[in-house]
Design a protein around this motif. Sequence first.
Motif, short mmCIF file in Angstrom:
data_model
loop_
_atom_site.label_atom_id
_atom_site.label_comp_id
_atom_site.label_asym_id
_atom_site.label_seq_id
_atom_site.Cartn_x
_atom_site.Cartn_y
_atom_site.Cartn_z
N MET A 1 0.94 -1.21 0.23
CA MET A 1 0.09 -0.13 -0.12
C MET A 1 0.97 1.21 0.02
O MET A 1 1.82 1.34 0.66
CB MET A 1 -0.78 -0.06 1.27
N SER A 2 0.53 2.23 -0.73
CA SER A 2 1.47 3.35 -0.94
C SER A 2 1.09 4.43 0.21
O SER A 2 -0.28 4.44 0.82
CB SER A 2 1.30 4.00 -2.30
N ARG A 3 1.92 5.19 0.53
CA ARG A 3 1.82 6.36 1.74
C ARG A 3 1.18 7.58 0.68
O ARG A 3 2.05 8.07 0.07
CB ARG A 3 2.92 6.33 2.69
N VAL A 4 0.17 8.08 1.30
CA VAL A 4 -0.10 9.45 0.86
C VAL A 4 0.87 10.48 1.39
O VAL A 4 1.13 10.44 2.61
CB VAL A 4 -1.64 9.86 1.18
N PRO A 5 1.68 11.46 0.57
CA PRO A 5 2.37 12.37 0.93
C PRO A 5 1.82 13.32 1.96
O PRO A 5 0.48 13.51 1.83
CB PRO A 5 2.86 12.99 -0.21
N ARG A 9 -2.18 14.73 2.13
CA ARG A 9 -3.23 14.56 3.19
C ARG A 9 -3.66 15.85 3.83
O ARG A 9 -4.95 15.97 4.05
CB ARG A 9 -2.22 13.89 4.22
N ASP A 70 2.60 10.90 10.34
CA ASP A 70 3.38 9.89 10.92
C ASP A 70 3.46 10.17 12.51
O ASP A 70 3.55 9.22 13.02
CB ASP A 70 4.72 9.76 10.33
#
Length: 138
Positions: A1-5, A9, A70
Amino acid sequence: MSRVPRSFRLLEELEKGEKGMGPESCSYGLADSDDITMTNWNGTILGPPHSNHENRIYSVAIECGEEYPDQPPQIKFVSKINLPCVDQITGEVKKNQFHTLREWKRSYTMETLLLDLRKEMALPTNKKLPQPTEGSNF
């Protein structure tokens, strides 16, 4: 799964906040519309009913650092409030005493944070705490 920058966000949160798509009990938006880093935000929380917070509007300042989402944002009450998780001199919400900040997850948002603070106000141990004069600020 990719992380939304971070910026994507925050743009999502800004759009939701500006369109009033969240609950009526809280709101949030950029403190300065020219802030291209989207770091500083203002929020409001309507005091929960059947508590000493009823009919009050609390203002908060939210700072989303470079590590958001994060890491949790820093949140500080502008309006004076008496809650165990809020420093009574600075108005800062204490990370180690507020579960949402202490147990932060990337999926949490500013809306999550504001709603959880409102729930904190409504807890049986907190809802009858004496409150500072309405309209006073830290």
